[in-house]
Design a protein around this motif. Structure first.
Motif, PDB file in Angstrom:
ATOM      1  N   ASP A  46     -39.229 -13.245  18.233  1.00 41.23           N
ATOM      2  CA  ASP A  46     -39.241 -12.182  19.248  1.00 41.23           C
ATOM      3  C   ASP A  46     -37.872 -11.504  19.220  1.00 41.23           C
ATOM      4  O   ASP A  46     -37.440 -11.045  18.170  1.00 41.23           O
ATOM      5  CB  ASP A  46     -39.587 -12.748  20.633  1.00 41.23           C
ATOM      6  CG  ASP A  46     -41.048 -13.197  20.720  1.00 41.23           C
ATOM      7  OD1 ASP A  46     -41.832 -12.877  19.802  1.00 41.23           O
ATOM      8  OD2 ASP A  46     -41.402 -13.873  21.698  1.00 41.23           O
ATOM      9  N   ASP A  47     -37.178 -11.481  20.350  1.00 40.44           N
ATOM     10  CA  ASP A  47     -35.867 -10.839  20.382  1.00 40.44           C
ATOM     11  C   ASP A  47     -34.723 -11.845  20.337  1.00 40.44           C
ATOM     12  O   ASP A  47     -33.565 -11.494  20.624  1.00 40.44           O
ATOM     13  CB  ASP A  47     -35.733  -9.998  21.658  1.00 40.44           C
ATOM     14  CG  ASP A  47     -36.702  -8.825  21.678  1.00 40.44           C
ATOM     15  OD1 ASP A  47     -36.945  -8.272  20.581  1.00 40.44           O
ATOM     16  OD2 ASP A  47     -37.203  -8.481  22.757  1.00 40.44           O
ATOM     17  N   TYR A  48     -35.022 -13.096  19.979  1.00 46.74           N
ATOM     18  CA  TYR A  48     -34.019 -14.157  20.090  1.00 46.74           C
ATOM     19  C   TYR A  48     -33.597 -14.665  18.711  1.00 46.74           C
ATOM     20  O   TYR A  48     -34.420 -15.116  17.913  1.00 46.74           O
ATOM     21  CB  TYR A  48     -34.548 -15.288  20.971  1.00 46.74           C
ATOM     22  CG  TYR A  48     -34.881 -14.786  22.358  1.00 46.74           C
ATOM     23  CD1 TYR A  48     -33.868 -14.557  23.280  1.00 46.74           C
ATOM     24  CD2 TYR A  48     -36.190 -14.455  22.701  1.00 46.74           C
ATOM     25  CE1 TYR A  48     -34.155 -14.043  24.542  1.00 46.74           C
ATOM     26  CE2 TYR A  48     -36.488 -13.947  23.956  1.00 46.74           C
ATOM     27  CZ  TYR A  48     -35.461 -13.739  24.871  1.00 46.74           C
ATOM     28  OH  TYR A  48     -35.746 -13.231  26.105  1.00 46.74           O
ATOM     29  N   VAL A  61     -33.380 -21.709  18.286  1.00 43.28           N
ATOM     30  CA  VAL A  61     -33.568 -20.408  18.922  1.00 43.28           C
ATOM     31  C   VAL A  61     -33.496 -20.622  20.429  1.00 43.28           C
ATOM     32  O   VAL A  61     -34.340 -21.330  20.993  1.00 43.28           O
ATOM     33  CB  VAL A  61     -34.922 -19.779  18.534  1.00 43.28           C
ATOM     34  CG1 VAL A  61     -35.073 -18.402  19.190  1.00 43.28           C
ATOM     35  CG2 VAL A  61     -35.052 -19.670  17.018  1.00 43.28           C
ATOM     36  N   ARG A  62     -32.499 -20.049  21.073  1.00 42.19           N
ATOM     37  CA  ARG A  62     -32.324 -20.224  22.511  1.00 42.19           C
ATOM     38  C   ARG A  62     -33.032 -19.106  23.261  1.00 42.19           C
ATOM     39  O   ARG A  62     -32.876 -17.922  22.937  1.00 42.19           O
ATOM     40  CB  ARG A  62     -30.839 -20.266  22.856  1.00 42.19           C
ATOM     41  CG  ARG A  62     -30.119 -21.429  22.180  1.00 42.19           C
ATOM     42  CD  ARG A  62     -28.689 -21.549  22.630  1.00 42.19           C
ATOM     43  NE  ARG A  62     -28.618 -21.871  24.056  1.00 42.19           N
ATOM     44  CZ  ARG A  62     -27.473 -22.144  24.694  1.00 42.19           C
ATOM     45  NH1 ARG A  62     -26.328 -22.104  24.031  1.00 42.19           N
ATOM     46  NH2 ARG A  62     -27.478 -22.427  25.979  1.00 42.19           N
ATOM     47  N   VAL A  63     -33.810 -19.514  24.283  1.00 48.60           N
ATOM     48  CA  VAL A  63     -34.588 -18.559  25.068  1.00 48.60           C
ATOM     49  C   VAL A  63     -34.349 -18.834  26.555  1.00 48.60           C
ATOM     50  O   VAL A  63     -33.891 -19.915  26.925  1.00 48.60           O
ATOM     51  CB  VAL A  63     -36.097 -18.673  24.748  1.00 48.60           C
ATOM     52  CG1 VAL A  63     -36.362 -18.410  23.281  1.00 48.60           C
ATOM     53  CG2 VAL A  63     -36.644 -20.038  25.158  1.00 48.60           C
ATOM     54  N   LYS A 115     -36.636 -24.954  16.007  1.00 46.71           N
ATOM     55  CA  LYS A 115     -37.003 -25.391  17.354  1.00 46.71           C
ATOM     56  C   LYS A 115     -36.466 -24.416  18.385  1.00 46.71           C
ATOM     57  O   LYS A 115     -35.481 -23.702  18.143  1.00 46.71           O
ATOM     58  CB  LYS A 115     -36.464 -26.794  17.635  1.00 46.71           C
ATOM     59  CG  LYS A 115     -34.946 -26.899  17.549  1.00 46.71           C
ATOM     60  CD  LYS A 115     -34.468 -28.335  17.750  1.00 46.71           C
ATOM     61  CE  LYS A 115     -32.949 -28.426  17.624  1.00 46.71           C
ATOM     62  NZ  LYS A 115     -32.455 -29.798  17.808  1.00 46.71           N
ATOM     63  N   VAL A 116     -37.119 -24.409  19.521  1.00 43.63           N
ATOM     64  CA  VAL A 116     -36.700 -23.557  20.632  1.00 43.63           C
ATOM     65  C   VAL A 116     -35.987 -24.414  21.660  1.00 43.63           C
ATOM     66  O   VAL A 116     -36.440 -25.516  21.991  1.00 43.63           O
ATOM     67  CB  VAL A 116     -37.924 -22.853  21.258  1.00 43.63           C
ATOM     68  CG1 VAL A 116     -37.589 -22.336  22.651  1.00 43.63           C
ATOM     69  CG2 VAL A 116     -38.373 -21.699  20.372  1.00 43.63           C
TER      70      VAL A 116
END
Length: 464
Positions: A46-48, A61-63, A115-116
């Motif tokens: 997405d945008d991350y 990926v940090r959300v 991983k998120v």
């Protein structure tokens, strides 16, 4: 012979080449150091933006904390020149669990784990001066800490644990003035949360939760869960140890109720076993007896129901005659809600306002399907083989107690010693259904009755 020798040499050359091709390590990477040709250089969901760690071959990926990660788009993916991937730009990924990206280049491949990580900003524990635990109300973002009034609120040092990768202000370990509430702010990338911490100094508590260890944080999880409930729900309450009571370091002159919820894995069966297991309580019996004789009341739950005999409250000096329990680590799972019975005592103050099962007005359900319970029980069996109590009347006469709840086999699982003369009241709950902590989290319905019933007990003992 020359022809045969040539064939043998050719065979060995082919074998060596085959072994070289198959020696690409456990990740199919050969000793030729080709890992640079199987890299993830850049990835975005997405945008991350993903953070690539080439040493561990992981991508984080940090959300935001509440972001929906079940259908994330691979909006960018750059890999080594000439390589191919099992995942491509535009793919949709469910990132509730980590995903594996396989990068292949010729006969060599490497797996990368993506991983998120949610940007969580939470305070997970708050302790004053290394002793006094804060009660965290996550829903309202408040923390309440109760301390003796001998402490100087102008300079208390908190020890704080909080979410990984986050920062907090004011900092942990910094001496702080708590004469007024203090706001602590946790920041973690996109997430921010502010907690209001209130420290209350109590000189003369209205209620106390007593335990064997010196500090609240040393209680086992069953006892600690009950203690935290009291501090959150009973105004002007405090945790104290039996040593505090024995040594007179706590002023009980305005205390209305002392609650002891005593858990021990495997149970405590019999007076001698109880005295061996809880010498701190026995050593404080003289001070507690003075409190009782001067009108103070008690709530004893689980194996603490052995304590009335130490206070001289039981006419025949007896303790519950049938006790057992499991271990918290391997507590059994409840397949359907459990209950105990209050036939003839539905009007008792202890049982008012509870969630009752339709059509079963005499059954008090206290745990829901899926709940993990130790079934820790301290009860009185009635019958000639159980201490000579031929019937309930004989038990009442010999113990001086009143039965108010029963197990499915008729055993007495809740009882009380009414106030007589200047003495206070003692309310005992020994049912295995009275349980505060489950290893597995289960949506609470009937288990809400535990808190409701305990609040009823405090109201009954404090106001009568």
């Amino acid at each position: 012979m020359v022809i045969m020798k040539t064939k043998i040499i050719t065979f060995f050359v082919a074998l060596i080449a085959l072994l070289a091709l198959g020696s690409c390590s456990s990740d199919n990477v050969s000793d030729l150091q080709l890992d640079g040709h199987c890299s993830v250089e850049n990835i975005k969901l997405d945008d991350y933006q993903g953070i690539v760690d080439k040493t561990s071959r992981t991508i984080t990926v940090r959300v935001p904390e509440t972001y929906d990660v079940t259908n994330m788009t691979v909006s960018k993916l750059s890999i080594s020149q000439g390589a191919i991937s099992n995942i491509k730009e535009g793919d949709k990924l469910n990132m509730i669990a980590p995903q594996v990206i396989r990068i292949k280049n010729g006969d060599v491949y490497l797996d990368w784990t993506v991983k998120v990580m949610r940007d969580e900003a939470k305070i997970t524990s708050f302790k004053i001066n290394g002793i006094y635990n804060g009660v965290i109300d996550e829903a309202n973002k408040t923390i309440s800490v109760y301390v003796p009034n001998s402490l100087n609120l102008h300079s208390l040092t908190p020890s704080i644990t909080f979410s990984a990768n986050a920062s907090i202000s004011p900092g942990s370990g910094v001496a702080t003035d708590f004469t007024n509430p203090v706001v602590y702010t946790v920041t973690n990338n996109t997430a921010t949360a502010s907690y209001t911490v209130t420290v209350t100094a109590i000189g003369k508590p209205k209620a106390v939760f007593v335990g064997l260890p010196a500090t609240m944080n040393e209680l086992n999880i069953e006892e600690l869960t009950a203690c935290k409930w009291m501090l959150q729900n009973i105004p002007n309450s405090l945790y104290v140890s039996f040593s505090d009571i024995k040594n007179g370091t706590i002023d009980l002159s305005e205390c209305k109720v002392i609650w002891w919820h005593y858990h021990k894995d495997g149970g405590v069966d019999g007076k001698e076993a109880f005295e061996r297991a809880a010498p701190e309580a026995v050593n404080a019996a003289v001070a507690l007896r003075d409190y009782y004789n001067n009108g103070g009341s008690f709530l004893f739950t689980r194996y603490a129901t052995n304590m009335p005999a130490e206070l001289g409250a039981v006419a025949n000096n007896a303790t519950p005659n049938n006790c057992w329990g499991g271990k918290e680590a391997d507590a059994e799972k409840v397949n359907s809600p459990w209950s105990f019975f209050i036939q003839g005592h539905t009007n008792h103050p202890l049982f008012q306002g509870l969630i009752m099962k339709t059509g079963e007005p005499n059954a008090v359900y206290t745990c829901d399907a899926g709940y993990r319970i130790t079934n820790s029980t301290a009860q009185w069996h009635i019958g000639a083989d159980w201490g000579g109590y031929a019937d309930y009347n004989k038990w009442r006469t010999e113990t001086g107690a009143q039965d108010i709840a029963y197990g499915g086999d008729g055993a007495i699982v809740a009882w009380e010693f009414p106030a007589t003369g200047s003495k206070g009241k003692i309310l005992c709950i020994g049912s295995g259904c009275y349980d505060w902590y489950s290893i597995d989290e289960v949506p609470s319905h009937y288990h809400d009755n535990i808190g409701k019933m305990t609040m009823n007990a405090f109201n009954y003992l404090m106001n009568n």
